[in-house]
Design an enzyme around this catalytic site. Sequence first.
Site, short mmCIF file in Angstrom:
data_model
loop_
_atom_site.label_atom_id
_atom_site.label_comp_id
_atom_site.label_asym_id
_atom_site.label_seq_id
_atom_site.Cartn_x
_atom_site.Cartn_y
_atom_site.Cartn_z
N TRP A 51 0.99 -1.10 -0.16
CA TRP A 51 -0.07 0.15 -0.06
C TRP A 51 0.91 1.21 -0.11
O TRP A 51 0.42 2.13 -0.78
CB TRP A 51 -0.94 0.00 1.13
N ASP B 2 -1.45 7.34 6.26
CA ASP B 2 -2.52 6.49 5.70
C ASP B 2 -2.69 5.36 6.93
O ASP B 2 -2.22 4.48 7.14
CB ASP B 2 -2.00 5.50 4.41
N LYS C 72 -12.73 -1.14 6.98
CA LYS C 72 -11.89 -2.06 7.92
C LYS C 72 -12.28 -1.87 9.50
O LYS C 72 -12.49 -2.77 10.09
CB LYS C 72 -10.26 -2.25 7.75
#
Length: 362
Positions: free
Chosen positions: A103, A173, A197
């Site tokens: 990511w 992030d 999530k």
Amino acid sequence: MAKRAYNFNPGPAALPLEVLQQAQEEFVDFQGIGMSIMEISHRSKQYEQVNDEAQSLVKELLGVPAGYQVLFLQGGASTQFAMIPMNFLPQGKAAGYVLTGSWADKAYTEAKGIGETYVAATGEAGGFRSIPAVSDIEARPGSAYVHLTSNETIAGSQFAAYPDTGSVPLIGDFSSDIMCRPVDVSKFSLLYAGAQKNLGPSGVTLVIVSDELLGQASKGVPTMLRYDTHSKTKSLYNTPPVYSVYIMNLVLKWIKGKGGLEGMEQFNRDKTKLIYDAIDGSGGFYQGLVDANSRSLMNITFALGSEELEKKFIQESEKEGFVGLKGHRDVGHMRASTYNAVPYESCKALADFMNEFRQRNG
């Protein structure tokens, strides 16, 4: 109700059962107004109350200091990968990216197509088994910002602490570990997280941004991709993902009722310890894929001795009601995603299954 699955999906992920039940009760008639919240105007007082309350809960739970805006945007973290450099990476400046896995690499790749970038630190030499030391993160003077990924969902690694980048803005992030534990928001000029999530269903992205950084944003960005567009309108510039924000509101209340972020951290440590103990106590039957000092509270990755054994593990676990244990297609092996809403009982069941499977196949 039929027995619920042991849900270890990486995202969209488990939601608290209490939240789902309340949403079910209110689905057709929200607070006695004769309509579902999905049917009402986002300009209505009923929705504005939900929106405002959710933003206030974010500030309360994370201890967001004065001088920050809470925004609810769309497009997921992947859109943030582009929005951040579009707004905050001007010509003549460079942005540093800490590379910790898939990511972080996606965010870095997106930024490279927009402006000048550099690698502020990387764990690539060790196969991304560990998070770079905070002291090794380079924040070059005059940088536009430094970006890091707090938790790598695919690798199963997580920052234990965050760097002090001084006058260089720090951007994070937090998509896969937001609100799993307390975090000092004041260290960051901007942090963001897709909701799917730990905060709710997919469709809404949380952004927390400082007024100081907002004031530096480029003016030559399309309207919908400008942070100030949304900060000036309380995230109501266009039709928001109403139902996703509504569910987020309920999840935030659930987190508050569980003792806030301190309570969530203890809960997460208790339940993930069960699975890590099953790995560490297996005599090598299970091998963790991340160094102990970089292990994630949210995504536990491990391997077995052979591909055949891993296929058998997946097949037998699915028969026992476990969902989502197959690792990401890029890395394979096993992954148990233990987000906030995954019950302790599910983690206990998985640890018991792992121990029993080892005894039969070791």
